[in-house]
Write an enzyme that holds these catalytic residues in place. Structure first.
Site, PDB file in Angstrom:
ATOM      1  N   CYS A 100       1.028  -1.343  -0.071  1.00  0.00           N
ATOM      2  CA  CYS A 100       0.085  -0.490  -0.253  1.00  0.00           C
ATOM      3  C   CYS A 100       0.944   1.503   0.072  1.00  0.00           C
ATOM      4  O   CYS A 100       1.419   2.011   0.690  1.00  0.00           O
ATOM      5  CB  CYS A 100      -0.892  -0.130   1.582  1.00  0.00           C
ATOM      6  SG  CYS A 100      -2.378   0.969   1.052  1.00  0.00           S
ATOM      7  N   THR A 345     -26.490   1.535   9.655  1.00  0.00           N
ATOM      8  CA  THR A 345     -27.668   1.170   9.272  1.00  0.00           C
ATOM      9  C   THR A 345     -28.509   2.358   8.642  1.00  0.00           C
ATOM     10  O   THR A 345     -28.649   3.337   9.672  1.00  0.00           O
ATOM     11  CB  THR A 345     -28.533   0.218   9.357  1.00  0.00           C
ATOM     12  OG1 THR A 345     -29.060  -0.078   8.375  1.00  0.00           O
ATOM     13  CG2 THR A 345     -29.163   0.191  10.812  1.00  0.00           C
ATOM     14  N   TYR A 346     -28.964   2.841   7.402  1.00  0.00           N
ATOM     15  CA  TYR A 346     -30.236   3.730   6.824  1.00  0.00           C
ATOM     16  C   TYR A 346     -30.965   3.516   6.608  1.00  0.00           C
ATOM     17  O   TYR A 346     -32.900   3.963   5.991  1.00  0.00           O
ATOM     18  CB  TYR A 346     -28.828   4.567   6.036  1.00  0.00           C
ATOM     19  CG  TYR A 346     -27.961   5.080   6.242  1.00  0.00           C
ATOM     20  CD1 TYR A 346     -27.178   6.505   7.012  1.00  0.00           C
ATOM     21  CD2 TYR A 346     -26.494   4.274   5.876  1.00  0.00           C
ATOM     22  CE1 TYR A 346     -26.841   6.895   7.254  1.00  0.00           C
ATOM     23  CE2 TYR A 346     -25.264   4.596   6.395  1.00  0.00           C
ATOM     24  CZ  TYR A 346     -25.482   5.843   6.370  1.00  0.00           C
ATOM     25  OH  TYR A 346     -23.870   6.246   6.712  1.00  0.00           O
ATOM     26  N   ASN A 347     -31.263   1.914   6.295  1.00  0.00           N
ATOM     27  CA  ASN A 347     -32.620   1.032   6.895  1.00  0.00           C
ATOM     28  C   ASN A 347     -32.995   1.232   5.069  1.00  0.00           C
ATOM     29  O   ASN A 347     -33.935   1.291   4.977  1.00  0.00           O
ATOM     30  CB  ASN A 347     -33.490   1.696   6.788  1.00  0.00           C
ATOM     31  CG  ASN A 347     -33.600   1.402   8.862  1.00  0.00           C
ATOM     32  OD1 ASN A 347     -32.800   0.296   9.804  1.00  0.00           O
ATOM     33  ND2 ASN A 347     -33.908   2.626   9.873  1.00  0.00           N
ATOM     34  N   THR A 348     -31.647   1.368   4.240  1.00  0.00           N
ATOM     35  CA  THR A 348     -32.251   1.400   3.056  1.00  0.00           C
ATOM     36  C   THR A 348     -31.464   0.719   1.887  1.00  0.00           C
ATOM     37  O   THR A 348     -30.211  -0.304   2.453  1.00  0.00           O
ATOM     38  CB  THR A 348     -31.412   2.512   2.173  1.00  0.00           C
ATOM     39  OG1 THR A 348     -30.383   3.053   2.376  1.00  0.00           O
ATOM     40  CG2 THR A 348     -32.310   3.723   2.768  1.00  0.00           C
ATOM     41  N   THR A 357     -31.449  -4.167   7.176  1.00  0.00           N
ATOM     42  CA  THR A 357     -30.153  -4.850   7.042  1.00  0.00           C
ATOM     43  C   THR A 357     -29.560  -5.899   8.183  1.00  0.00           C
ATOM     44  O   THR A 357     -28.251  -6.478   7.831  1.00  0.00           O
ATOM     45  CB  THR A 357     -29.348  -4.005   5.926  1.00  0.00           C
ATOM     46  OG1 THR A 357     -28.392  -2.891   7.204  1.00  0.00           O
ATOM     47  CG2 THR A 357     -30.299  -3.119   4.916  1.00  0.00           C
ATOM     48  N   GLU A 422     -23.170   2.527  -0.535  1.00  0.00           N
ATOM     49  CA  GLU A 422     -23.675   1.108   0.486  1.00  0.00           C
ATOM     50  C   GLU A 422     -22.566   0.091  -0.121  1.00  0.00           C
ATOM     51  O   GLU A 422     -22.012  -0.703   0.397  1.00  0.00           O
ATOM     52  CB  GLU A 422     -24.558   0.739   0.161  1.00  0.00           C
ATOM     53  CG  GLU A 422     -26.025   1.506   0.294  1.00  0.00           C
ATOM     54  CD  GLU A 422     -27.322   1.090  -0.707  1.00  0.00           C
ATOM     55  OE1 GLU A 422     -28.133   0.963  -0.243  1.00  0.00           O
ATOM     56  OE2 GLU A 422     -26.996   0.516  -2.021  1.00  0.00           O
TER      57      GLU A 422
END
Length: 451
Positions: A100, A345-348, A357, A422
């Site tokens: 790296c 989480t964004y619940n999407t 999720t 995501e």
């Protein structure tokens, strides 16, 4: 600038368009929906003195970035067992194991800024014996942490030995090593571009694009597969719903069998891409035994190491308290980071809102531990095969085990209808789960030495 050109002076040009080679630059424009993003970016700038590309990519998840910045600041800049220039040198050693160059260049610069001897940057052989003796632990943590034993710890901390480490110093070093191994995974997994002022971040003439890296090729393929990608999302939604509704009664023996099956099947998950180019000398000189790399925990025809049962040595009951005892406050910072990324989480999910999720996030986290030979007794590993498609498994294993082999094609091949944020979220899970797994092995070995 025009006058400079007229006088024959070559002007460097930035090679990357934005922070990531995988993610379009417009994704990083300020988004009103990301509450607090601007504030946390300002805090990161004040803390580190610059807004680097890693921070920009992590900034797609402001809440996580805040915990990451606090942890990294504490490890590198606050009071602790190790001198400041040693911390940056250890970061260089860790990053070099995964080729790296982004992190090697960053910490080489910081190393000199905090008073490090520039001669040490000639390579690992130029460093003090005490740092060189960390090499074996570094390569095991980076590639095969399950091989770490109390004998490795004893060899480093044995009283009276030349270049002896204290336990507090060793804990600090272990956290720095695992932090930068995992951060290397994040950098490769998200295709983070070099900074414009770093080697590889600029050129004096526009580069010729490589055919495999041409964004147009992947974009056309994505358009052609749009309908298939949409079906994949719907299929994944159905599987999650079915598993959430399922009330299966399975024995511990059956769950253990499913773990062993998943562990064996991970042997078949390998990157199909060509090997990366050899690292530049500026990186390779910090990594002795460069051919030592990841090998599957379970290998055909060989004796398999015993499975690490997380219930026998857990972060919550053992690792956390050990770190806090020897390096106060770091255990708390790491625990906050682990907890936050696990619950983030964004619940999407793709184009869907109001989605739980949890099962998907848990499958990603536990699959990484499975690849490293760690089993959670209370988890059904049958869910991993149900929820993680093969292209996602290939991506996960590549990013976690040999990140330098990650390609844009791999990044584009999984979750084709999902947002870039995501996919960055997945990489945060990979970063933290990998670090969590490596720390468990190292801390268990230290505990066994101490007892």
């Amino acid at each position: 600038m025009i006058q400079m050109k007229e006088h024959g002076i070559e002007i460097p040009q930035a090679l990357g368009r934005g922070p990531s080679f995988f993610i379009p630059p417009e994704e990083f424009a300020e988004d009103g929906a990301q509450e607090g993003r601007q504030q946390v970016l300002i805090e990161a700038f004040v803390t580190f003195g610059r807004l680097d590309h890693v921070t920009m990519v992590m900034g797609l998840h402001p809440e996580y970035l805040g915990t990451f910045v606090r942890t990294q600041h504490y490890l590198l800049q606050m009071d602790g067992p190790l001198p400041y220039h040693w911390r940056h040198y250890i970061a260089i050693m860790a990053a070099a194991r995964h080729q790296c160059s982004y992190l090697v260049q960053l910490h080489a610069s910081k190393f000199v800024q905090v008073g490090g001897d520039p001669q040490w940057l000639d390579g690992l052989s130029a460093a003090p014996l005490k740092l060189r003796r960390l090499n074996d632990l570094n390569k095991l943590l980076a590639h095969r942490p399950w091989l770490i034993t109390k004998e490795h710890i004893e060899a480093l901390v044995r009283p009276g030995g030349e270049g002896c480490w204290s336990l507090a110093e060793l804990i600090h070093a272990v956290v720095l090593l695992t932090h930068h191994h995992s951060l290397s995974s994040f950098i490769f997994g998200c295709g983070v571009n070099p900074e414009p002022d770093h080697e590889g971040g600029y050129a004096f003439r526009p580069p010729s694009p490589r055919p495999t890296d041409s964004p147009g090729t992947d974009d056309r393929a994505n358009r052609q597969g749009a309908a298939d990608a949409l079906q994949e999302v719907e299929a994944l939604m159905r599987k999650m719903k079915l598993l959430q509704e399922q009330d299966e009664e399975a024995s511990q023996e059956e769950w253990a069998t499913r773990f062993e099956r998943e562990k064996s099947e991970s042997l078949l998950v390998t990157p199909s891409e060509d090997s990366p180019l050899p690292p530049p000398t500026s990186v390779s000189r910090f990594a002795e035994d460069p051919d030592f790399g990841y090998e599957d925990f379970t290998r055909r025809g060989e004796t398999t190491p015993p499975t690490f049962r997380a219930q026998d040595y857990s972060w919550e009951d053992h690792g956390y308290s050990l770190i806090n005892r020897l390096y106060p406050d770091v255990g708390q910072l790491l625990d906050e980071k682990f907890q936050l990324v696990s619950n983030l989480t964004y619940n999407t999910m793709a184009m869907h809102c109001g989605v739980d999720t949890y099962m998907l996030r848990k499958a990603v986290w536990n699959y990484i531990h499975c690849v490293f030979g760690i089993r959670f007794d209370d988890y059904d590993y049958g869910d991993v095969n149900q929820l993680l498609e093969i292209s996602l498994k290939v991506y996960i294993k590549t990013v976690v085990c040999y990140p330098e082999k990650t390609t844009r094609r791999m990044y584009n091949s999984f979750w084709r209808h999902f947002k870039h944020s995501e996919k960055v979220h997945v990489n945060l899970l990979l970063l933290e789960s990998r670090m969590h797994a490596a720390l468990l092995y190292a801390l268990r070995a230290i505990t066994r030495y101490m007892t």
